[in-house]
Motif scaffolding. Sequence first.
Motif, PDB file in Angstrom:
ATOM      1  N   ARG A   1       1.111  27.827   5.632  1.00 62.26           N
ATOM      2  CA  ARG A   1       2.078  27.935   6.716  1.00 62.26           C
ATOM      3  C   ARG A   1       1.343  28.121   8.048  1.00 62.26           C
ATOM      4  O   ARG A   1       0.380  28.888   8.152  1.00 62.26           O
ATOM      5  CB  ARG A   1       3.022  29.121   6.477  1.00 62.26           C
ATOM      6  CG  ARG A   1       4.164  29.234   7.490  1.00 62.26           C
ATOM      7  CD  ARG A   1       4.979  30.504   7.234  1.00 62.26           C
ATOM      8  NE  ARG A   1       5.440  30.570   5.856  1.00 62.26           N
ATOM      9  CZ  ARG A   1       6.531  29.972   5.409  1.00 62.26           C
ATOM     10  NH1 ARG A   1       7.257  29.229   6.236  1.00 62.26           N
ATOM     11  NH2 ARG A   1       6.893  30.077   4.138  1.00 62.26           N
ATOM     12  N   GLY A   2       1.833  27.461   9.070  1.00 60.68           N
ATOM     13  CA  GLY A   2       1.296  27.636  10.409  1.00 60.68           C
ATOM     14  C   GLY A   2       2.103  26.837  11.406  1.00 60.68           C
ATOM     15  O   GLY A   2       2.698  25.813  11.066  1.00 60.68           O
ATOM     16  N   ASP A   3       2.144  27.323  12.643  1.00 65.27           N
ATOM     17  CA  ASP A   3       2.921  26.681  13.692  1.00 65.27           C
ATOM     18  C   ASP A   3       2.040  26.573  14.930  1.00 65.27           C
ATOM     19  O   ASP A   3       1.557  27.586  15.450  1.00 65.27           O
ATOM     20  CB  ASP A   3       4.173  27.516  13.992  1.00 65.27           C
ATOM     21  CG  ASP A   3       5.121  26.844  14.962  1.00 65.27           C
ATOM     22  OD1 ASP A   3       4.709  25.877  15.633  1.00 65.27           O
ATOM     23  OD2 ASP A   3       6.275  27.296  15.062  1.00 65.27           O
ATOM     24  N   LEU A   4       1.820  25.357  15.413  1.00 65.49           N
ATOM     25  CA  LEU A   4       0.957  25.153  16.575  1.00 65.49           C
ATOM     26  C   LEU A   4       1.491  25.860  17.815  1.00 65.49           C
ATOM     27  O   LEU A   4       0.728  26.158  18.734  1.00 65.49           O
ATOM     28  CB  LEU A   4       0.793  23.663  16.855  1.00 65.49           C
ATOM     29  CG  LEU A   4       0.010  22.875  15.807  1.00 65.49           C
ATOM     30  CD1 LEU A   4       0.071  21.381  16.097  1.00 65.49           C
ATOM     31  CD2 LEU A   4      -1.440  23.333  15.737  1.00 65.49           C
ATOM     32  N   ALA A   5       2.787  26.116  17.852  1.00 63.40           N
ATOM     33  CA  ALA A   5       3.345  26.844  18.986  1.00 63.40           C
ATOM     34  C   ALA A   5       2.974  28.326  18.958  1.00 63.40           C
ATOM     35  O   ALA A   5       3.150  29.025  19.956  1.00 63.40           O
ATOM     36  CB  ALA A   5       4.865  26.696  19.003  1.00 63.40           C
TER      37      ALA A   5
ATOM     38  N   SER B   1      -0.700  32.214  14.182  1.00 63.45           N
ATOM     39  CA  SER B   1      -0.262  31.844  12.837  1.00 63.45           C
ATOM     40  C   SER B   1      -1.238  30.892  12.153  1.00 63.45           C
ATOM     41  O   SER B   1      -1.164  30.687  10.941  1.00 63.45           O
ATOM     42  CB  SER B   1       1.127  31.192  12.890  1.00 63.45           C
ATOM     43  OG  SER B   1       1.063  29.879  13.428  1.00 63.45           O
ATOM     44  N   LEU B   2      -2.179  30.337  12.913  1.00 60.79           N
ATOM     45  CA  LEU B   2      -3.132  29.375  12.354  1.00 60.79           C
ATOM     46  C   LEU B   2      -4.329  30.048  11.697  1.00 60.79           C
ATOM     47  O   LEU B   2      -5.044  29.407  10.920  1.00 60.79           O
ATOM     48  CB  LEU B   2      -3.648  28.435  13.456  1.00 60.79           C
ATOM     49  CG  LEU B   2      -2.610  27.730  14.322  1.00 60.79           C
ATOM     50  CD1 LEU B   2      -3.309  26.821  15.323  1.00 60.79           C
ATOM     51  CD2 LEU B   2      -1.633  26.941  13.476  1.00 60.79           C
ATOM     52  N   ARG B   3      -4.574  31.308  12.007  1.00 62.08           N
ATOM     53  CA  ARG B   3      -5.812  31.961  11.562  1.00 62.08           C
ATOM     54  C   ARG B   3      -6.021  31.913  10.047  1.00 62.08           C
ATOM     55  O   ARG B   3      -7.115  31.571   9.579  1.00 62.08           O
ATOM     56  CB  ARG B   3      -5.860  33.401  12.075  1.00 62.08           C
ATOM     57  CG  ARG B   3      -5.967  33.493  13.588  1.00 62.08           C
ATOM     58  CD  ARG B   3      -6.076  34.934  14.080  1.00 62.08           C
ATOM     59  NE  ARG B   3      -6.074  34.994  15.527  1.00 62.08           N
ATOM     60  CZ  ARG B   3      -7.137  34.809  16.306  1.00 62.08           C
ATOM     61  NH1 ARG B   3      -8.306  34.563  15.742  1.00 62.08           N
ATOM     62  NH2 ARG B   3      -7.038  34.887  17.617  1.00 62.08           N
ATOM     63  N   PRO B   4      -5.017  32.243   9.222  1.00 65.89           N
ATOM     64  CA  PRO B   4      -5.260  32.180   7.770  1.00 65.89           C
ATOM     65  C   PRO B   4      -5.631  30.776   7.297  1.00 65.89           C
ATOM     66  O   PRO B   4      -6.512  30.622   6.435  1.00 65.89           O
ATOM     67  CB  PRO B   4      -3.914  32.624   7.178  1.00 65.89           C
ATOM     68  CG  PRO B   4      -3.281  33.461   8.240  1.00 65.89           C
ATOM     69  CD  PRO B   4      -3.676  32.807   9.527  1.00 65.89           C
TER      70      PRO B   4
END
Length: 284
Positions: free
Chosen positions: A51-55, A59-62
Amino acid sequence: MNNDPRILVTGATGNVGREVVAQLLDSGVAVRALTRDPGAARLPEGVEVVRGDLADPDSLRPGLTGVDAVFLIWPLHTAEAAPAVLDLVGGHARRVVLLGTGALADFGFDRQRDLLARSAASWTYLRPSTFAANALWWVPQIRRGDVVRGSHGALGMAVLHERDIAAVAVRALTEDGHDRASYLLTGPRVLSQAEQVRVIGTAIGRPLRWVELDRADAREQLLADGIPLSFVDVLLDGYASMAAQPPAPVTTTVQEVTGRPARTFLEWARDHAADFQPRPAAAR
């Protein structure tokens, strides 16, 4: 195949991202796919979905943990988070491949490349011509009949198959020799929008034609076809700007990087013929 994720693919459920995922898997590379909704992602077996959201850069770290390279696409209609995302990705990955976007008036190609170069130690920038997949905007009209209505029907574009974009991206992600390269990618020939409509007709076995609209009516048609309000005027302004300039050059970059010529728009239309066919009526 190494089961530890090596390459993170953003936009993994989109037209280009799906092709990047598939071609990386075909090359024997372990893939981690980023999506806002892992439960809804339909991706091949063997892909780790995170899961991750570019906005939301944090949230991208994992998803970036343990990644060697990242394929980054910018599908958002604002560039507000782009600098933070590029800094974060460049700080985690050895190599970053960014697919440029022309969808943001305040986030031009030069700025995208400059931010990438500042953020990543090893990078490749892909500047695409018009995506052939943009023709999917006409699906609602073609399913209803044999006429496509829009503006700038005479505007020529060297439309580009998503498989060719992905093929270049995969080589830049997995091979040496592409560091700090900026690639202008185009299809093999220029076609007007009206010509594209006729080619789709050939692919699906129906005679299709283009009907020209003024800007106001074209704007309403785009909204009716499902184009987001935030993008409609950007798109129409882009068409007007392109029409006022000399035709964009056709490049052979796809062949130079991948070893095969860029696919034609007819090939793309045949690959997507089913998308344009009317849906069968629901069983009663």
